[in-house]
Write a protein that holds these residues in place. Structure first.
Motif, PDB file in Angstrom:
ATOM      1  N   GLY A 438      33.387  44.686  40.869  1.00 37.10           N
ATOM      2  CA  GLY A 438      34.061  45.284  39.722  1.00 37.10           C
ATOM      3  C   GLY A 438      35.559  45.111  39.875  1.00 37.10           C
ATOM      4  N   PRO A 439      36.321  45.269  38.804  1.00 43.07           N
ATOM      5  CA  PRO A 439      37.753  44.942  38.835  1.00 43.07           C
ATOM      6  C   PRO A 439      38.599  45.982  39.548  1.00 43.07           C
ATOM      7  N   ASP A 440      39.625  45.480  40.232  1.00 43.93           N
ATOM      8  CA  ASP A 440      40.593  46.355  40.880  1.00 43.93           C
ATOM      9  C   ASP A 440      41.896  46.430  40.101  1.00 43.93           C
ATOM     10  N   TYR A 441      42.062  45.507  39.166  1.00 47.47           N
ATOM     11  CA  TYR A 441      43.207  45.523  38.259  1.00 47.47           C
ATOM     12  C   TYR A 441      42.797  44.745  37.010  1.00 47.47           C
ATOM     13  N   PRO A 442      43.476  44.959  35.875  1.00 44.38           N
ATOM     14  CA  PRO A 442      43.000  44.423  34.591  1.00 44.38           C
ATOM     15  C   PRO A 442      43.368  42.963  34.357  1.00 44.38           C
TER      16      PRO A 442
END
Length: 549
Positions: A438-442
């Protein structure tokens, strides 16, 4: 980031504990308490070492970084009292810290606490899996590779409440990145006092967030209490947060039915039972799940046609509808929807062309070519997954699809506790593994970067110089050229999918039962799943109907 995202994780939060004593049990609803079932335990309370979503979610409640994410995943001041002042073309950030931020032992939170923590992350002796998330800091990569001294890191405390950060280049999403769990502060004297035991138990760390951990019983429960030393405690309504570790979603639903918990995920076969229940909610997470194919341990996986055949052999639509039934969606791509937008405002993931859609006829053709090239008629490999009932059902479905659509291929299933599955990925002692991210930043790079050569989360032995260069360009010379940068990231992902070192299967959804009395709870697509700071329990609401009593 390496979040190895352990993703498999699930979500959540909370912890409990009685105000000053343990008089209140894990299921007690006395006072303002939020009780949540989590699918696995946290791995550590050390922000330099964790890589999983469950731990990062807990960190949202008990620690606070320079910035926190609001309900729209935009950075808001946390320990910082304002947004960064930028100079040197955006490469230098000067951040003023609030003077009333404290640790749970009463010590002030200072700029030095960030300097110490970040240097500890990039120090190769720490062996942080997530150190690379700091490579945008000046000299961080060279320090982590042992080429420069840790004191050369581009972060400095100008005084107790002023932090100076030097970047290699301007980063458009830097404020949100600074909200990520690896960038949290740490108290040097506490870390040094406990040494290798630091953060292994609740009494061997200190907290600076809305809550603090009062009790952590491994593989059983985590109990939080309100942190009276927190600078913004007036906005914190809960007295306690209680997390119960339960791998069996059936048991979680039973606890919800008896009013013993306020939030739990439920399995596919339970969703229909709760249709019409005011507590039933589904959400789509920006997390993709895929099968990692380890080419070192299964040399046949070095054959591209075989990898493509495995990916095309799985009916993903059937999987999310019949096995998951929780809001998950099938995917043929790597970057999750809801992660980032293209320059023209569309979802980046929607722009990707993938050859890995379910296609049993094409899969058989690729398999026949692979068999011919490899000189084999049969192949057996083992896929690792978690030791939960839901994981067993999922793995059996994938096994049946692979074996049905790929004659001569046998897929065995090995169930392991979550931590062991992840450890086997890190040590690359597996053949195939059902994993997620999953993402840690956009930004799409939060996904694309983990498949670069040598990244700690790329446990497939796959690498591509062209892919690495495209990712490097997107994180460097193209940062101020959004159209060209987007094109480079699109090309990188499509190169990855055409080589198929992983077999994408689904984007994670969750079906929750959440007590209608719970107010102020919101979810994130980035970092830890939730924020409980402003959650309250409105007991004037009827739990069964969701309406005022």
């Amino acid at each position: 980031m390496k979040r190895i995202k352990l993703f498999i994780v699930l979500l959540a939060l909370t912890v409990i504990t009685a105000g000053c004593s343990s008089a209140e049990g894990i299921y007690s609803d006395k006072g303002q308490v939020f009780r949540k079932v989590i699918p696995q335990d946290i791995s550590s309370l050390d922000s330099a070492l964790v890589t999983d979503t469950v731990s990062f979610d807990l960190f949202n409640q008990v620690y606070e970084g320079l910035y926190t994410l609001d309900k729209n995943d935009k950075a808001q001041p946390g320990v910082a009292k304002e947004m960064p002042k930028k100079s040197n073309g955006g490469k230098t950030l000067t951040i003023k810290l609030r003077k009333d931020a404290k640790w749970s032992n009463g010590d002030p939170v200072t700029a030095q606490d960030f300097v110490f923590a970040w240097k500890r992350v990039v120090n190769p002796d720490t062996a942080s899996e997530y150190a690379y998330i700091m490579y945008d800091l000046k000299n961080a990569e060279d320090i982590n590779m042992g080429k420069k001294d840790v004191d050369k890191l581009g972060v400095k405390a100008l005084d107790d409440h002023t932090l100076k950060i030097e970047l290699n280049k301007p980063i458009p999403y830097i404020n949100e990145m600074l909200a990520f769990g690896t960038y949290l502060p740490q108290k040097e004297k506490v870390v040094k006092k406990h040494g290798e035991q630091y953060a292994t138990t609740a009494d061997k760390t200190v907290f600076n967030g809305p809550f603090k951990v009062q009790d952590w019983k491994v593989e059983d429960k985590i109990q939080l209490v309100k942190n009276e030393d927190y600078w913004d405690k007036k906005k914190v309504h809960l007295d306690r947060v209680n997390y119960k570790v339960l791998k069996d979603q059936q048991a979680g639903a039973s606890l919800y039915d008896t009013g013993s918990v306020d939030d739990t995920t439920i399995s596919a076969d339970q969703v229909d039972k709760y249709q019409g229940n005011p507590g039933l909610k589904k959400r789509l997470l920006a997390s993709t799940f895929y099968m990692k194919l380890n080419q070192d341990n299964v040399p046949e996986f070095k054959n591209k046609d075989l990898r493509i055949a495995i990916s095309q052999a799985i009916d993903k639509e059937g999987y999310v509808n019949s096995v998951l039934n929780n809001g998950s969606e099938s995917t043929d791509g790597f970057t999750a929807k809801l992660t980032a937008e293209t320059p023209d405002g569309k979802d980046f993931a929607e722009s990707i062309d993938s050859p890995l859609a379910y296609n049993p006829k094409a899969a058989k053709k690729h398999l026949e070519k692979a068999k011919k090239d490899l000189g084999v008629k049969e192949l057996t490999f083992t896929m690792n997954t978690e030791d939960t009932p839901g994981s067993k059902v999922s793995a059996e479905y994938i096994k049946s699809e692979v074996e049905k659509n790929l004659p001569g291929v046998t897929m065995k299933v090995k169930q392991l506790p979550f931590k062991q599955r992840v450890n086997q990925e890190h040590s690359e002692t597996f053949e195939a593994s059902l994993s997620g991210w999953g993402p840690d930043y956009p930004d799409p790079l939060t996904f694309l970067e983990i498949m670069t050569t040598g990244n700690p989360s790329n446990n497939t032995a796959w690498g591509s110089k062209k892919y690495d260069q495209l990712v490097k360009d997107a994180n460097g010379k193209l940062l101020k050229k959004p159209e060209e940068r987007n094109a480079a990231m699109k090309e990188a992902e499509e190169l990855l999918l055409n080589d198929a070192p992983v077999a994408p299967i689904y984007q994670k959804g969750e079906a929750h039962l959440t007590n209608p009395q719970v107010k102020g709870l919101f979810y994130h697509q980035i970092g830890g799943d939730t924020s409980l700071k402003e959650v309250s329990i409105d007991k004037s609401i009827d739990r069964e109907t969701g309406k005022k009593k």
